[in-house]
Design an enzyme around this catalytic site. Structure first.
Site, PDB file in Angstrom:
ATOM      1  N   GLU A   1      -2.850  -0.610  -8.489  1.00  0.00           N
ATOM      2  CA  GLU A   1      -3.640   0.856  -8.048  1.00  0.00           C
ATOM      3  C   GLU A   1      -3.023   2.482  -8.218  1.00  0.00           C
ATOM      4  O   GLU A   1      -2.199   2.276  -8.120  1.00  0.00           O
ATOM      5  CB  GLU A   1      -4.962   0.682  -6.988  1.00  0.00           C
TER       6      GLU A   1
ATOM      7  N   HIS B   1     -10.155   5.030  -0.006  1.00  0.00           N
ATOM      8  CA  HIS B   1      -9.455   5.242   1.274  1.00  0.00           C
ATOM      9  C   HIS B   1      -9.580   5.781   2.560  1.00  0.00           C
ATOM     10  O   HIS B   1     -10.910   6.423   2.247  1.00  0.00           O
ATOM     11  CB  HIS B   1      -7.751   5.594   0.203  1.00  0.00           C
TER      12      HIS B   1
ATOM     13  N   LYS C   1      -8.922  10.072   9.685  1.00  0.00           N
ATOM     14  CA  LYS C   1      -8.379   8.195  10.622  1.00  0.00           C
ATOM     15  C   LYS C   1      -9.706   8.194  11.111  1.00  0.00           C
ATOM     16  O   LYS C   1     -10.065   9.297  13.298  1.00  0.00           O
ATOM     17  CB  LYS C   1      -7.175   8.231  10.744  1.00  0.00           C
TER      18      LYS C   1
ATOM     19  N   ASP D   1       0.258  -1.123   0.095  1.00  0.00           N
ATOM     20  CA  ASP D   1      -0.017  -0.216  -0.297  1.00  0.00           C
ATOM     21  C   ASP D   1       0.607   0.722   0.215  1.00  0.00           C
ATOM     22  O   ASP D   1       1.576   1.309   0.567  1.00  0.00           O
ATOM     23  CB  ASP D   1      -0.617   0.251   1.255  1.00  0.00           C
ATOM     24  N   HIS D   2       0.672   2.326  -0.246  1.00  0.00           N
ATOM     25  CA  HIS D   2       1.129   3.591  -0.705  1.00  0.00           C
ATOM     26  C   HIS D   2       2.326   3.593  -1.092  1.00  0.00           C
ATOM     27  O   HIS D   2       3.798   3.926  -0.209  1.00  0.00           O
ATOM     28  CB  HIS D   2       1.114   4.284   0.457  1.00  0.00           C
TER      29      HIS D   2
HETATM   30 ZN   LIG Z   1      -5.116   5.796   1.031  1.00  0.00          ZN
END
Ligand SMILES: [Zn+2]
Length: 495
Positions: free
Chosen positions: A281, A356, A323, A169-170
């Site tokens: 992605e 996300h 978050k 991810d990321h």
């Molecule tokens: Zn993200």
């Protein structure tokens, strides 16, 4: 891919000793596997087969009992590799355009809870249990292999026998590609946010012109005249409306995202050089301003022209996706935003829209599921950590008070790179047991604790893991309940 286990024989359950996880028991190609946790608390793999050939690749000890061989192995990284090799559904696989959800797990403990939620919802939602950004791995002192292995053991323990994904991810740097490919991930989230130019959002036309002229057009395999001709004056017909690409919006889009496209392509090419089976992605969700429809069109069209093949795109949607808390903003504007991005994704792809910072945004799930008709990836990460803290608050309030104190003391450092609106001054510094029990339900304390994981694990890691391991059933139940709420709105349209 769909390789499932064999039917369990009638004598299989008789093999299970005390401490076995019954749901983990699975038979495949003549061997029966399960996980157990004896009284010493250290989990181990047990395999029973007719002969020793089933244990090839594993390290452990074998003994003959009643004409069978019983093999016991530790849950080491080497044995995780052997288990993925022995039970093919545990090997990360691509999901393509199928509905999917990511369950980032900072602790490496939550996967059995995620599995329970998926089983409870029983929908065609494909899980990515192994998912962590490089930033988070650094703060948690984990490696890409740790992330993958913990997810493997957790899925196995809870008896997940359908495909799993694996999201690196990321990723922001070229080296991130090398490290995560070596571990065995199959889903690569390319995030060139550092190269997105926020000044382009409000710069005047002359400044935009300058920025566009200064782009590395050779690197983008084009030139300004060709680019202008390709987009300016074009019209993208969508189901319900059309997007007119005027010079202003096209140039602004390129001024903003142009540098990031070249960087994303460099990462993509590095990935393609590895010649592995994988999918990609493209994510710009952590940038300062919402991705406008014209920007979505230009960015995606340019990536496609440069040869990037991707299964999902994560724009920055309108409103605030902070978050661990509900969506903040006008929900009707967000609905419209989902719809228009989904229509563009349909027209230019199709590819999935990726949501996300998707945890705890309950009001948004039915909207994006509907807008995309299930062509969606939901990405959650820190919420499993936040929920795990409930176990601490419940079983060891004193430890939780210390954890909160540290999270407050280190908050200014922890909050960097996160979007938050909490006010630490509203959090009681010496909470009563009753207040401790509510810390994960209040926005201020939930966010402060949510982003404090690095410092908290650094200081209290062994004590916290002890509480989680002593109360794993409660932990799994909390995680499962939490994720049933996340997954249910997607169930009907999942495919
Ligand atoms: Zn993200």
């Amino acid at each position: 891919m769909s390789v499932g286990p064999d039917e369990l024989g009638p004598s299989a359950t008789a093999l299970l000793g005390d401490g076995a996880y019954p749901e983990s028991q699975v038979s495949y190609e003549g061997a029966t596997y399960w996980l157990e946790r004896p009284t010493d608390g250290v989990k181990r793999l047990v395999v029973v087969a007719d002969d020793e050939s089933a244990f090839r690749g594993f390290a452990g000890t074998a003994e003959r009992i009643d004409g069978k061989v019983r093999f016991v192995a530790e849950t080491t990284p080497e044995n995780a590799v052997a288990l993925r090799s022995a039970l093919p559904w545990l090997r990360p696989a691509r999901f393509g355009l199928h509905t999917s959800a990511g369950f980032g797990d900072r602790l490496g403990l939550a996967t059995p809870g995620h599995v329970r939620a998926l089983k409870a919802v029983s929908a065609a939602i494909n899980p990515v249990f192994a998912q962590q950004s490089i930033r988070e791995m650094g703060r948690c002192h984990r490696t890409p292999r740790n992330v993958l292995d913990d997810a493997t053991w957790g899925a196995f323990q809870a008896g997940w026998t359908k495909p799993v994904g694996g999201d690196a991810d990321h990723l922001e740097e070229l080296d991130d590609i090398d490290n995560t490919v070596a571990a065995g991930f199959v889903f690569y989230t390319l995030d060139p946010k550092a190269e997105v130019d926020p000044e382009a959002e409000h710069a005047d036309p002359a400044a935009i012109q300058q920025k566009v002229e200064a782009l590395d057009w050779a690197g983008l395999e084009s030139d300004l005249a060709t680019f202008t001709k390709r987009y300016v004056g074009q019209r993208i017909d969508l189901e319900r409306e059309a997007i007119e690409l005027d010079e202003q919006s096209v140039f602004r889009a390129m001024a903003k995202y142009g540098p990031s496209l070249a960087h994303a392509m460099a990462m993509y090419r590095r990935l393609m050089e590895k010649s592995i089976d994988c999918e990609v992605e493209f994510a710009v969700d952590e940038t300062d301003y919402p991705t406008k429809p014209a920007e979505h069109v230009v960015v995606v069209s340019e990536l496609q022209r440069l040869g990037m093949d991707f299964v999902s795109f994560a724009p920055r949607f309108v409103g605030r996706f902070e978050k661990g808390v509900e969506f903040i903003g006008e929900i009707d504007r967000l609905r419209r935003d989902f719809e228009i991005h989904a229509e563009i994704a349909q027209a230019l792809g199709p590819y999935k829209l990726s949501l996300h910072s998707g945890s705890d945004k309950y009001s948004t799930y039915p909207l994006i599921a509907e807008a995309t008709n299930g062509l969606v990836h939901l990405k959650t990460a820190g919420t499993s950590w936040a929920e795990a803290l409930r176990v601490i608050a419940h079983n060891d309030p004193d430890l939780m008070r210390e954890v909160l104190g540290l999270a407050l003391d280190s908050f200014e450092a922890n909050r960097k790179s996160y979007h938050l609106s909490c006010d630490p001054s509203r959090i009681p510094t010496d909470p009563t047991d009753e207040e401790v029990a509510q810390l994960m339900d209040r926005v201020d304390s939930r966010q402060v604790l949510h982003v404090g994981y690095g410092a908290i694990l650094e200081e209290f890691g062994p004590q916290l893991y002890q509480v989680w391991n002593d109360n794993e059933e409660e932990h799994y139940r909390i995680i499962a309940d939490h994720f049933v709420k996340h997954l249910t709105p997607f169930a009907r349209l999942a495919h």
